[in-house]
Design an enzyme around this catalytic site. Structure first.
Site, short mmCIF file in Angstrom:
data_model
loop_
_atom_site.label_atom_id
_atom_site.label_comp_id
_atom_site.label_asym_id
_atom_site.label_seq_id
_atom_site.Cartn_x
_atom_site.Cartn_y
_atom_site.Cartn_z
N SER A 36 -8.32 75.97 45.89
CA SER A 36 -7.26 75.18 44.98
C SER A 36 -5.87 75.16 46.29
O SER A 36 -5.05 74.38 45.51
CB SER A 36 -6.25 76.85 44.34
OG SER A 36 -7.37 76.65 43.23
N LYS A 39 -5.06 71.61 45.39
CA LYS A 39 -3.86 70.92 44.50
C LYS A 39 -2.16 71.12 45.30
O LYS A 39 -1.24 70.00 44.17
CB LYS A 39 -3.70 72.59 43.68
CG LYS A 39 -4.80 72.64 43.13
CD LYS A 39 -4.36 73.81 41.93
CE LYS A 39 -5.95 74.34 40.91
NZ LYS A 39 -6.14 75.38 40.66
N SER A 94 -1.54 78.08 40.19
CA SER A 94 -3.16 78.24 40.41
C SER A 94 -3.58 77.21 39.17
O SER A 94 -5.10 77.55 39.14
CB SER A 94 -3.73 78.32 41.51
OG SER A 94 -4.32 77.34 41.99
#
Length: 278
Positions: A36, A39, A94
């Site tokens: 993640s 992102k 997230s």
């Protein structure tokens, strides 16, 4: 020179922001799964392409594409929600459904948005990165390096809205047309920011983004600021320390402590290691 820090994780880099000087690296150009931390790039594109007040209508595909077990913020089909709220869900919790929704909003489709991510990565200077989705859900063709993630973080942290997003400890999504309660409250996954987390809290931390999949291990891109001296640390492929703690946070603190214990900023020469002048 001060002895280099010992890092448990597979790869890491520590960079002083104003000079770009690398103070520590371990496998920093090795291609690894970013999970993640992806992102960061998603947020960069959204901030550059959208107005924060733009409204996004959540599609069925944004929710149906998610494999089970991945974090979401409980978005609903046909829910209308602002880009701003989705960015908080993306960077604080997230949330992977928020990532898909934003990607569709900006790119029209996940694939088109991934193309935009790759173009932007090259613009920033990343040479060992390839994205296929906006959230880091595991795919063998989706990879980056500690060095490239440092470049993304340095670029992103020049944006004031991004800095605010990644320093936020808690956020609540508002009630919407499809979700009647303002009870979707979430806290940051970045425990460097969490004063209640005695093992992991780091008082000079101001961001940025964690990541985890079983294939990637524990990852984090972090930023620390103290007395005008700013550092970015990236840790990828973390497991547990010998004492059973989450290595990504411990390694990040180790890197920042090494930085602040051993380096100073001077107007004339930039950054130097004071122990080399003793």
């Amino acid at each position: 020179y001060a002895s280099s820090p010992t890092i448990n994780s597979k790869a890491a880099i520590l960079v002083e922001v104003s000079t770009g000087r690398i103070l520590y690296e371990k496998n920093s150009t090795k291609k690894l799964y970013p999970a993640s931390t992806t992102k960061i790039m998603t947020a960069i594109l959204v901030l550059e392409k959208c107005n924060l007040n733009d409204m996004v209508t959540i599609s069925e595909t944004a929710l149906d594409n998610l494999p089970s077990g991945y974090v979401t913020c409980d978005l609903q089909v046909d829910e209308e929600i602002s880009v701003n709220d989705l960015l908080y869900a993306l960077m604080v919790k997230s949330a992977n459904d928020a990532a898909y929704a934003l990607a569709e909003h900006v790119g029209g489709s996940i694939d088109a948005f991934a193309d935009m991510m790759n173009i932007k990565a090259r613009e920033i200077g990343c040479t060992n990165t390839h994205f296929v989705n906006p959230n880091g859900i595991h795919d063998e063709r989706h990879y980056s390096t500690a060095y490239d993630l440092y470049l993304m973080a340095k670029y992103a942290m020049q944006n004031e809205v991004f800095r605010t997003l990644v320093a936020t400890e808690e956020y609540t999504l508002p009630a919407t047309n499809k979700y009647p309660n303002a009870d979707r409250t979430f806290t940051t996954t970045n425990l460097l920011l969490d004063e209640g987390s005695t093992s992991y809290y780091y008082k000079y931390a101001t961001g940025v983004k964690t990541g985890y999949t079983s294939q990637a291990g524990n990852c984090i891109v972090s930023y620390a600021s103290r007395d005008g001296l700013d550092f970015i640390a990236v840790v990828l492929g973390g497991g547990a320390t010998p004492s059973g703690l989450n290595a990504r946070f411990i390694d990040s603190k180790t890197l920042f402590n090494y930085a602040y214990d051993n380096f100073t900023l001077t107007k004339k020469d930039g950054i130097f290691n004071p122990s080399s002048f003793l």
